[in-house]
Design a protein around this motif. Structure first.
Motif, mmCIF file in Angstrom:
data_model
loop_
_atom_site.group_PDB
_atom_site.id
_atom_site.type_symbol
_atom_site.label_atom_id
_atom_site.label_comp_id
_atom_site.label_asym_id
_atom_site.label_seq_id
_atom_site.Cartn_x
_atom_site.Cartn_y
_atom_site.Cartn_z
ATOM 1 N N SER A 1 0.826 -1.213 0.000
ATOM 2 C CA SER A 1 0.000 0.000 0.000
ATOM 3 C C SER A 1 0.856 1.259 0.000
ATOM 4 N N THR A 2 2.113 1.122 0.395
ATOM 5 C CA THR A 2 3.015 2.283 0.364
ATOM 6 C C THR A 2 3.256 2.753 -1.066
ATOM 7 N N LEU A 3 2.954 1.901 -2.041
ATOM 8 C CA LEU A 3 3.132 2.305 -3.437
ATOM 9 C C LEU A 3 2.258 3.513 -3.779
ATOM 10 N N PHE A 4 1.084 3.601 -3.124
ATOM 11 C CA PHE A 4 0.223 4.756 -3.351
ATOM 12 C C PHE A 4 0.975 6.048 -3.030
ATOM 13 N N TYR A 5 1.644 6.030 -1.892
ATOM 14 C CA TYR A 5 2.320 7.238 -1.434
ATOM 15 C C TYR A 5 3.615 7.477 -2.204
ATOM 16 N N ALA A 6 4.233 6.395 -2.645
ATOM 17 C CA ALA A 6 5.428 6.553 -3.470
ATOM 18 C C ALA A 6 5.066 7.245 -4.786
ATOM 19 N N VAL A 7 3.930 6.843 -5.362
ATOM 20 C CA VAL A 7 3.467 7.469 -6.602
ATOM 21 C C VAL A 7 3.129 8.935 -6.366
ATOM 22 N N LEU A 8 2.437 9.210 -5.250
ATOM 23 C CA LEU A 8 2.096 10.594 -4.928
ATOM 24 C C LEU A 8 3.346 11.448 -4.754
ATOM 25 N N TYR A 9 4.354 10.869 -4.117
ATOM 26 C CA TYR A 9 5.590 11.620 -3.884
ATOM 27 C C TYR A 9 6.296 11.914 -5.205
ATOM 28 N N VAL A 10 6.296 10.929 -6.105
ATOM 29 C CA VAL A 10 6.927 11.129 -7.414
ATOM 30 C C VAL A 10 6.185 12.206 -8.203
ATOM 31 N N LEU A 11 4.848 12.187 -8.107
ATOM 32 C CA LEU A 11 4.042 13.134 -8.873
ATOM 33 C C LEU A 11 4.064 14.543 -8.294
ATOM 34 N N TYR A 12 4.024 14.623 -6.950
ATOM 35 C CA TYR A 12 3.851 15.931 -6.323
ATOM 36 C C TYR A 12 5.040 16.391 -5.481
ATOM 37 N N GLY A 13 5.959 15.488 -5.204
ATOM 38 C CA GLY A 13 7.149 15.856 -4.444
ATOM 39 C C GLY A 13 6.824 16.456 -3.099
ATOM 40 N N HIS A 14 7.432 17.585 -2.794
ATOM 41 C CA HIS A 14 7.282 18.208 -1.478
ATOM 42 C C HIS A 14 5.923 18.870 -1.287
ATOM 43 N N GLU A 15 5.078 18.844 -2.314
ATOM 44 C CA GLU A 15 3.751 19.427 -2.170
ATOM 45 C C GLU A 15 2.806 18.508 -1.402
ATOM 46 N N ILE A 16 3.223 17.259 -1.161
ATOM 47 C CA ILE A 16 2.399 16.356 -0.359
ATOM 48 C C ILE A 16 2.327 16.911 1.059
ATOM 49 N N PRO A 17 1.147 17.041 1.636
ATOM 50 C CA PRO A 17 1.045 17.571 3.003
ATOM 51 C C PRO A 17 1.717 16.658 4.012
ATOM 52 N N ALA A 18 2.239 17.254 5.080
ATOM 53 C CA ALA A 18 2.945 16.478 6.101
ATOM 54 C C ALA A 18 2.022 15.446 6.738
ATOM 55 N N VAL A 19 0.761 15.828 6.948
ATOM 56 C CA VAL A 19 -0.222 14.897 7.486
ATOM 57 C C VAL A 19 -1.088 14.410 6.333
ATOM 58 N N PRO A 20 -1.238 13.106 6.161
ATOM 59 C CA PRO A 20 -1.985 12.591 5.010
ATOM 60 C C PRO A 20 -3.418 13.097 4.996
ATOM 61 N N SER A 21 -3.910 13.382 3.807
ATOM 62 C CA SER A 21 -5.271 13.877 3.657
ATOM 63 C C SER A 21 -6.269 12.737 3.810
ATOM 64 N N TYR A 22 -7.530 13.114 3.906
ATOM 65 C CA TYR A 22 -8.599 12.127 4.005
ATOM 66 C C TYR A 22 -8.587 11.194 2.798
ATOM 67 N N TYR A 23 -8.276 11.746 1.632
ATOM 68 C CA TYR A 23 -8.247 10.936 0.418
ATOM 69 C C TYR A 23 -7.175 9.852 0.504
ATOM 70 N N ASN A 24 -6.032 10.206 1.070
ATOM 71 C CA ASN A 24 -4.965 9.212 1.206
ATOM 72 C C ASN A 24 -5.373 8.088 2.152
ATOM 73 N N TYR A 25 -6.099 8.443 3.204
ATOM 74 C CA TYR A 25 -6.588 7.415 4.119
ATOM 75 C C TYR A 25 -7.577 6.491 3.416
ATOM 76 N N VAL A 26 -8.391 7.067 2.545
ATOM 77 C CA VAL A 26 -9.346 6.259 1.786
ATOM 78 C C VAL A 26 -8.603 5.270 0.892
ATOM 79 N N LEU A 27 -7.528 5.736 0.263
ATOM 80 C CA LEU A 27 -6.724 4.849 -0.577
ATOM 81 C C LEU A 27 -6.146 3.696 0.241
ATOM 82 N N LEU A 28 -5.612 4.015 1.406
ATOM 83 C CA LEU A 28 -5.008 2.993 2.258
ATOM 84 C C LEU A 28 -6.050 1.976 2.718
#
Length: 286
Positions: free
Chosen positions: A18-45
């Motif tokens: 499931s960490t692949l979701f966040y790896a993809v987000l990091y590649v796409l958005y880099g440092h723009e990912i919020p420090a605390v995961p959004s509700y959408y990220n929790y839904v993905l997990l």
């Protein structure tokens, strides 16, 4: 390793993927990912975890299902720990490391037993339901961590103590698993009262350094978890509670081993220390 052990490995990896979701987000958005995961990220997990469990439910039954669902859960928890350690605010990153250490320990216990003594393999080999005291100790450490994080957040951002704790955890984990694999079929999670044909007195390898290396590893791993969390109260409490637990456990186990191996074990006691400070084990009166 038998099939159940291999299944646990694959399902743990499946859950942690499931960490692949966040790896993809990091590649796409880099440092723009919020420090605390959004509700959408929790839904993905959550969606990933539920999907994997549905797949397991469809494909497996009985013992294999019970193994797979627990391994997948531990893998998902491990993934949550990785994400927390990587993206959470500085105060909480060490909790992510702790979660990784804890989930991997329980997963590796099952896998190690499946490799060294598959005849005794059971769902309890995950050691998830070790004891009520174990659960209370874990919850207590979480409560201390979050209370201290709220009132004294700076104490959770000092990295030297958690780093030492992580070294203790890794070292203890390795020591315990080496001990389990070295003892092979002579290793069990419970103290046995009956000697079987395959029971032998193991004195080679790590057992030539410590009489009870698996307990030594677990002892330092337990204290290490509290160093990782930078929990000053639980560091002391865990050290005392773990010492008492292993002192009692080793005393009972050595009485059994003396019954099994008699003079051979007496000689072994004289030559090799236990490995945990101030624990003497069961000593026969002269």
């Amino acid at each position: 390793m038998i099939f159940a052990g291999k299944l646990a490995v694959w399902c743990f990896l499946l859950g942690s993927s499931s960490t692949l979701f966040y790896a993809v987000l990091y590649v796409l958005y880099g440092h723009e990912i919020p420090a605390v995961p959004s509700y959408y990220n929790y839904v993905l997990l959550c969606g990933h975890y539920l999907t994997m469990n549905l797949l397991i439910r469809v494909l497996l039954r009985g013992f294999n299902y019970q193994v797979a669902v627990r391994a997948c859960m531990l893998g998902t928890i491990f993934a949550c720990g990785m994400f927390t350690a990587a993206f959470a605010p500085p105060t909480y990153t060490i909790f992510g490391c702790y979660v990784c250490v804890l989930s991997f320990f329980h997963f590796s216990e099952f896998v190690a037993i499946s490799a060294c003594n598959p005849e005794t393999l059971a769902i309890s080999s995950f050691v998830l339901d070790h004891s009520t005291d174990y659960k209370i100790a874990a919850v207590t450490s979480w409560v201390e961590f979050f209370i201290e994080s709220y009132f004294w957040p700076d104490m959770k951002t000092v990295r030297i103590i958690p780093a030492i704790g992580l070294i203790w955890c890794i070292g203890g984990e390795i020591l315990r698993k080496v001990a389990m694999l070295t003892a092979s079929r002579s290793f069990t999670h419970t103290v046995v009262s009956k000697k079987f044909e395959h029971h032998v007195l193991v004195t080679n390898g790590i057992y030539s350094v410590f009489r009870h290396p698996s307990y030594v590893g677990w002892f330092y791993w337990a204290i290490g978890t509290q160093l990782v969390l930078a929990n000053p109260l639980c560091i002391i409490a865990y050290a005392l509670a773990s010492w008492k637990f292993f002192n009692d456990r080793i005393t009972i186990e050595e009485l059994t081993l003396l019954n099994f191996f008699q003079e051979d074990y007496v000689d072994y006691q004289k030559q090799v220390p236990i490995g945990i400070p101030f624990i003497k084990g069961y000593v026969l009166e002269e």
